[in-house]
Design a protein around this motif. Structure first.
Motif, PDB file in Angstrom:
ATOM      1  N   GLY A 126       0.829  -1.195   0.000  1.00 24.31           N
ATOM      2  CA  GLY A 126       0.000   0.000   0.000  1.00 24.31           C
ATOM      3  C   GLY A 126       0.862   1.243   0.000  1.00 24.31           C
ATOM      4  N   THR A 127       0.233   2.388  -0.138  1.00 26.13           N
ATOM      5  CA  THR A 127       0.979   3.638  -0.120  1.00 26.13           C
ATOM      6  C   THR A 127       1.401   3.942   1.311  1.00 26.13           C
ATOM      7  N   ALA A 128       2.530   4.627   1.429  1.00 25.35           N
ATOM      8  CA  ALA A 128       3.050   4.959   2.752  1.00 25.35           C
ATOM      9  C   ALA A 128       4.005   6.141   2.635  1.00 25.35           C
ATOM     10  N   PRO A 129       4.028   7.003   3.640  1.00 21.71           N
ATOM     11  CA  PRO A 129       4.982   8.117   3.620  1.00 21.71           C
ATOM     12  C   PRO A 129       6.382   7.621   4.000  1.00 21.71           C
ATOM     13  N   HIS A 130       7.291   7.623   3.044  1.00 14.91           N
ATOM     14  CA  HIS A 130       8.646   7.138   3.314  1.00 14.91           C
ATOM     15  C   HIS A 130       9.661   8.268   3.348  1.00 14.91           C
ATOM     16  N   GLY A 131       9.341   9.393   2.734  1.00 16.62           N
ATOM     17  CA  GLY A 131      10.193  10.561   2.811  1.00 16.62           C
ATOM     18  C   GLY A 131      11.381  10.593   1.872  1.00 16.62           C
ATOM     19  N   PHE A 132      11.519   9.606   0.985  1.00 14.05           N
ATOM     20  CA  PHE A 132      12.628   9.620   0.036  1.00 14.05           C
ATOM     21  C   PHE A 132      12.248  10.395  -1.215  1.00 14.05           C
ATOM     22  N   ASN A 133      13.210  11.064  -1.802  1.00 14.79           N
ATOM     23  CA  ASN A 133      13.049  11.633  -3.129  1.00 14.79           C
ATOM     24  C   ASN A 133      13.277  10.471  -4.091  1.00 14.79           C
ATOM     25  N   ASP A 134      12.215   9.925  -4.636  1.00 15.67           N
ATOM     26  CA  ASP A 134      12.271   8.694  -5.434  1.00 15.67           C
ATOM     27  C   ASP A 134      12.653   9.016  -6.880  1.00 15.67           C
ATOM     28  N   LEU A 135      13.882   8.663  -7.240  1.00 13.58           N
ATOM     29  CA  LEU A 135      14.384   8.868  -8.597  1.00 13.58           C
ATOM     30  C   LEU A 135      14.472   7.551  -9.371  1.00 13.58           C
ATOM     31  N   THR A 136      13.787   6.526  -8.890  1.00 10.68           N
ATOM     32  CA  THR A 136      13.853   5.213  -9.534  1.00 10.68           C
ATOM     33  C   THR A 136      12.997   5.175 -10.787  1.00 10.68           C
ATOM     34  N   VAL A 137      13.332   4.263 -11.667  1.00 13.16           N
ATOM     35  CA  VAL A 137      12.510   3.981 -12.839  1.00 13.16           C
ATOM     36  C   VAL A 137      11.202   3.365 -12.334  1.00 13.16           C
ATOM     37  N   ALA A 138      10.080   3.755 -12.910  1.00  8.08           N
ATOM     38  CA  ALA A 138       8.781   3.238 -12.480  1.00  8.08           C
ATOM     39  C   ALA A 138       8.761   1.712 -12.577  1.00  8.08           C
ATOM     40  N   PRO A 139       8.101   1.052 -11.622  1.00  7.71           N
ATOM     41  CA  PRO A 139       8.085  -0.413 -11.636  1.00  7.71           C
ATOM     42  C   PRO A 139       7.231  -0.962 -12.781  1.00  7.71           C
ATOM     43  N   ASN A 140       7.626  -2.128 -13.272  1.00  8.18           N
ATOM     44  CA  ASN A 140       6.815  -2.858 -14.247  1.00  8.18           C
ATOM     45  C   ASN A 140       5.666  -3.525 -13.528  1.00  8.18           C
ATOM     46  N   SER A 141       4.558  -3.670 -14.203  1.00  6.49           N
ATOM     47  CA  SER A 141       3.405  -4.361 -13.633  1.00  6.49           C
ATOM     48  C   SER A 141       3.701  -5.858 -13.523  1.00  6.49           C
ATOM     49  N   ILE A 142       3.349  -6.430 -12.383  1.00  5.55           N
ATOM     50  CA  ILE A 142       3.526  -7.886 -12.238  1.00  5.55           C
ATOM     51  C   ILE A 142       2.236  -8.620 -12.553  1.00  5.55           C
ATOM     52  N   ALA A 143       1.194  -7.879 -12.962  1.00  4.13           N
ATOM     53  CA  ALA A 143      -0.113  -8.484 -13.251  1.00  4.13           C
ATOM     54  C   ALA A 143      -0.034  -9.522 -14.356  1.00  4.13           C
ATOM     55  N   ASP A 144       0.873  -9.322 -15.316  1.00  2.00           N
ATOM     56  CA  ASP A 144       1.005 -10.270 -16.420  1.00  2.00           C
ATOM     57  C   ASP A 144       1.529 -11.616 -15.968  1.00  2.00           C
TER      58      ASP A 144
END
Length: 189
Positions: free
Chosen positions: A169-187
């Motif tokens: 779920g969503t949560a306040p982590h406080g990091f400036n997230d510069l990561t590449v967006a995650p791929n969907s695992i739904a497939d």
């Protein structure tokens, strides 16, 4: 602090980081991470986009591996049918201890897994490190079971088979997230 994808040039830094953590664990009386982790295996997970680093200025403050791939022999077929992501090698620099960096990284991982379509954030912890197990329980994980059969990824007997999970779920982590967006695992499900 920023969180970013690790790059191939980070392998030596990450291996040294793990060695520092192993030394600290040894001082605490734990045999956790005393076997060296294979550099080629780490490079594979970096290339797969599963290794992340928290940077505090020029310093590496923490690292985490988050993958949709479960380690063989730990989770049941039924559990593997549930959309899940798996935390591995969560490590915090001693310079950043006591700042709940690990808890914030678990929140970040739970949010990233949620965005990828996972229902569960799962992990396996060292079977003899009860302090670590209590840490995960305090951070919202529930113990599933302990698996002792099988071999470790880097050789020897299975030593990291204390299994736990928590909902994503969503949560306040406080990091400036510069990561590449995650791929969907739904497939995959």
């Amino acid at each position: 602090m920023i969180i970013k994808n690790a790059e191939p040039d980070d392998v030596e830094t990450l291996l040294a980081f793990r060695q520092e953590a192993a030394g600290w664990l040894s001082e605490l009386g734990s045999d956790q991470w005393q076997r060296p982790y294979p550099a080629d295996r780490l490079l594979q997970t970096i290339d797969a986009g599963a290794v992340f680093m928290v940077r505090d200025g020029d310093a590496t403050a923490a690292t985490i591996t988050l993958t949709a791939d479960a380690e063989d022999g730990l989770w049941t077929a039924r559990e593997l049918d549930e959309p899940s992501m798996f935390v591995n090698k969560l490590t915090v620099a001693r310079t950043h201890a006591g700042m709940d960096m690990g808890g914030r990284l678990l929140d970040w991982a739970g949010e990233r897994a949620y965005k990828a379509g996972a229902v569960w954030l799962r992990l396996d912890a060292w079977t003899t490190n009860e302090a670590l197990q209590r840490y995960y329980l305090r951070h919202g994980f529930s113990h599933v079971r302990t698996v002792l059969e099988g071999a470790a990824v880097n050789g020897g007997p299975r030593v990291s088979g204390w299994l736990a999970q928590r909902r994503t779920g969503t949560a306040p982590h406080g990091f400036n997230d510069l990561t590449v967006a995650p791929n969907s695992i739904a497939d995959d499900h």
